[in-house]
Enzyme design. Structure first.
Site, short mmCIF file in Angstrom:
data_model
loop_
_atom_site.label_atom_id
_atom_site.label_comp_id
_atom_site.label_asym_id
_atom_site.label_seq_id
_atom_site.Cartn_x
_atom_site.Cartn_y
_atom_site.Cartn_z
N ARG A 89 -11.29 7.78 10.19
CA ARG A 89 -10.36 7.20 9.39
C ARG A 89 -9.23 8.04 9.57
O ARG A 89 -9.01 8.77 9.01
CB ARG A 89 -11.35 6.90 8.24
CG ARG A 89 -12.28 5.81 8.09
CD ARG A 89 -12.28 4.40 8.07
NE ARG A 89 -10.83 4.17 6.60
CZ ARG A 89 -11.52 4.51 5.78
NH1 ARG A 89 -12.85 3.92 5.16
NH2 ARG A 89 -10.17 3.90 5.09
N THR A 135 -3.39 11.92 10.35
CA THR A 135 -4.66 12.62 10.04
C THR A 135 -4.97 12.91 11.32
O THR A 135 -5.93 13.38 12.28
CB THR A 135 -5.59 11.91 9.10
OG1 THR A 135 -4.95 12.07 7.99
CG2 THR A 135 -7.40 12.07 8.88
N ARG A 136 -5.12 11.05 12.25
CA ARG A 136 -5.61 10.75 13.53
C ARG A 136 -4.79 11.45 14.93
O ARG A 136 -5.66 12.60 15.21
CB ARG A 136 -5.31 9.49 13.76
CG ARG A 136 -6.26 8.12 12.94
CD ARG A 136 -5.79 6.78 13.01
NE ARG A 136 -6.67 6.74 12.11
CZ ARG A 136 -7.53 4.63 12.30
NH1 ARG A 136 -7.27 4.72 13.40
NH2 ARG A 136 -7.45 4.60 11.19
N ASN A 191 -5.34 7.97 7.61
CA ASN A 191 -3.60 7.98 8.34
C ASN A 191 -2.64 8.26 9.56
O ASN A 191 -3.93 8.73 10.50
CB ASN A 191 -2.23 8.55 7.34
CG ASN A 191 -1.49 9.96 6.84
OD1 ASN A 191 -2.47 10.28 7.97
ND2 ASN A 191 -1.58 9.74 6.04
N VAL A 192 -1.01 8.03 9.98
CA VAL A 192 -1.47 8.82 11.20
C VAL A 192 -1.24 9.97 11.21
O VAL A 192 -2.15 10.72 12.77
CB VAL A 192 0.76 8.06 11.77
CG1 VAL A 192 0.79 8.49 12.79
CG2 VAL A 192 -0.06 6.71 11.74
N CYS A 197 -12.77 -8.61 10.26
CA CYS A 197 -11.73 -8.27 10.85
C CYS A 197 -12.33 -6.86 11.36
O CYS A 197 -11.74 -6.41 12.24
CB CYS A 197 -11.32 -7.48 9.56
SG CYS A 197 -10.52 -8.69 8.86
N SER A 211 -0.05 3.90 2.19
CA SER A 211 0.74 4.95 3.28
C SER A 211 1.92 4.88 3.31
O SER A 211 2.84 4.14 3.72
CB SER A 211 -0.49 4.60 3.99
OG SER A 211 0.06 3.04 4.80
N LYS A 231 -3.07 -7.70 11.20
CA LYS A 231 -4.20 -8.28 11.67
C LYS A 231 -5.71 -7.67 10.15
O LYS A 231 -7.12 -7.36 10.43
CB LYS A 231 -4.24 -6.98 12.53
CG LYS A 231 -4.19 -5.61 11.78
CD LYS A 231 -4.14 -4.79 13.42
CE LYS A 231 -3.43 -3.01 12.88
NZ LYS A 231 -5.03 -2.50 12.04
N ASP A 232 -5.16 -7.05 9.08
CA ASP A 232 -5.94 -7.17 8.20
C ASP A 232 -5.97 -7.71 7.35
O ASP A 232 -7.18 -7.58 6.89
CB ASP A 232 -5.58 -5.56 7.78
CG ASP A 232 -4.94 -4.12 8.28
OD1 ASP A 232 -5.94 -4.19 9.29
OD2 ASP A 232 -4.35 -3.48 7.50
N ARG A 234 1.02 -0.66 -0.23
CA ARG A 234 -0.21 0.17 -0.10
C ARG A 234 0.81 1.31 0.49
O ARG A 234 1.91 1.55 0.16
CB ARG A 234 -1.01 -0.15 1.14
CG ARG A 234 -2.28 -0.85 1.52
CD ARG A 234 -2.37 -1.52 2.83
NE ARG A 234 -3.21 0.20 2.92
CZ ARG A 234 -3.87 -0.08 4.50
NH1 ARG A 234 -3.19 -0.32 4.88
NH2 ARG A 234 -3.83 2.12 4.77
#
Length: 325
Positions: free
Chosen positions: A157, A162-163, A159-160, A250, A19, A87-88, A17
């Protein structure tokens, strides 16, 4: 590698990906594969539906949406292997692909990034806490209730950056993220609290990476197996078996963690813990089982199924909110 080792005639193509976290993870694996095989590795960046959609993960199919495009590229032969956050991964391995390696697992914990350096214990009643995971919502809700408090969990939602940006701009009091991700991109200094797994159990497979390739590419699979860590693999296999036996997707509010327990320097037991809860934390089913360290894939699967059966008998099915199709 011996003189008879597999040697492809071109650079290996690693699907990832786009990201920042995915790229950091993939670059680390690429370097390990270069060292292991002596062969160049090039990254092939792939955009997934999960990266472009702004809908909640639960609505668009869970974190498995980050995996589909990479797997399709593998099956079409556009990349040779792919790196995922384990985990995805949906719990069912698709026909034609193989999980070639589970490298040594990172920190499994969740972390808090909060305003004013606050810890979880210091968050005030009514604090707005951002997370996209029903699992975290359920356990944070239960934690707050146990202290006669209530948090407002806000679905987020991104990426890091953004959060964490929601906290920096004052829109949220805190966000919850995976410790492993922040470790991998070198941003652990922003953590204000590492959350004990006794408070918040991680997602099944959290902190682990999955290295996947086409099943027919047996030479590449054998080479990638040099990255595999047996203890990490058996632990995540038990956790994912629990998730599969609960028939949960998930994005279900399921936490699981397999701990390897040591007697001195000898690892001789595994403890598997699982939790399922309503997203407001009003009801949790939380159980554990301990047994010998599984010696095979089948033993690890059986351990997960055993605990799942006990959890279902305690009413776990009615708490999950969604079931896998």
């Amino acid at each position: 590698m011996t003189d008879k080792a597999w040697k492809p005639d071109r650079a290996l193509r690693l699907g990832t990906r786009r990201s920042p976290l995915a790229l950091a993870q993939s670059r680390r694996v690429a370097e390990e594969v270069r060292t292991l095989t002596g062969h160049p590795v090039e990254l092939v960046e792939i955009t997934t539906y999960g990266d472009t959609s702004r809908e909640s993960l639960a609505r668009i199919g869970g974190s498995g949406v980050f995996v589909t495009a990479l797997r399709e590229a593998l099956l079409r032969g556009e990349v040779d292997f792919a790196v995922h956050s384990l985990k995805d991964l949906p719990t069912t391995e698709p026909e034609g692909l193989t999980l070639a390696a589970v490298p040594v697992r990172e920190d499994v914990r969740d972390v808090l990034v909060a305003r004013d350096g606050l810890t979880l214990e210091q968050l005030p009643a009514g604090a707005r806490v951002g997370t996209g995971a029903p699992r975290r919502m359920a356990q944070l809700g239960a934690y707050a209730r146990s202290r006669d408090r209530a948090f407002e969990t806000v679905p987020i939602r991104g990426n890091v950056d953004t959060r964490i940006g929601y906290v920096r701009r004052g829109e949220l009091d805190a966000v919850v993220l995976a410790a492993a991700g922040l470790h991998r991109i070198g941003r652990t200094e922003e953590v204000t609290d590492f959350l004990s797994v006794d408070t918040v159990l991680p997602a099944p497979g959290q902190g682990a990476l999955a290295v996947e390739c086409a099943a027919v590419d047996v030479d590449l699979a054998a080479a990638l197996a040099g990255l595999d860590d047996p203890h990490s693999r058996v632990a995540v296999t038990a956790e994912r078996s629990l998730l599969a036996a609960l028939e949960a997707g998930c994005s279900a509010p399921v936490g699981a963690l397999a701990d390897l327990l040591a007697d001195g320097q000898v690892v001789n037991e595994m403890r598997l813990r699982g939790v399922v809860g309503t997203t407001d934390g009003s009801t949790l089913v939380q159980l554990s089982t301990t047994g010998p360290v599984p010696m095979s894939h089948g033993d690890a699967v059986a351990l997960g199924r055993e605990l799942a059966s006990e959890m279902l008998a305690k009413g776990a099915a009615g708490l999950m909110g969604e079931r896998a199709l």
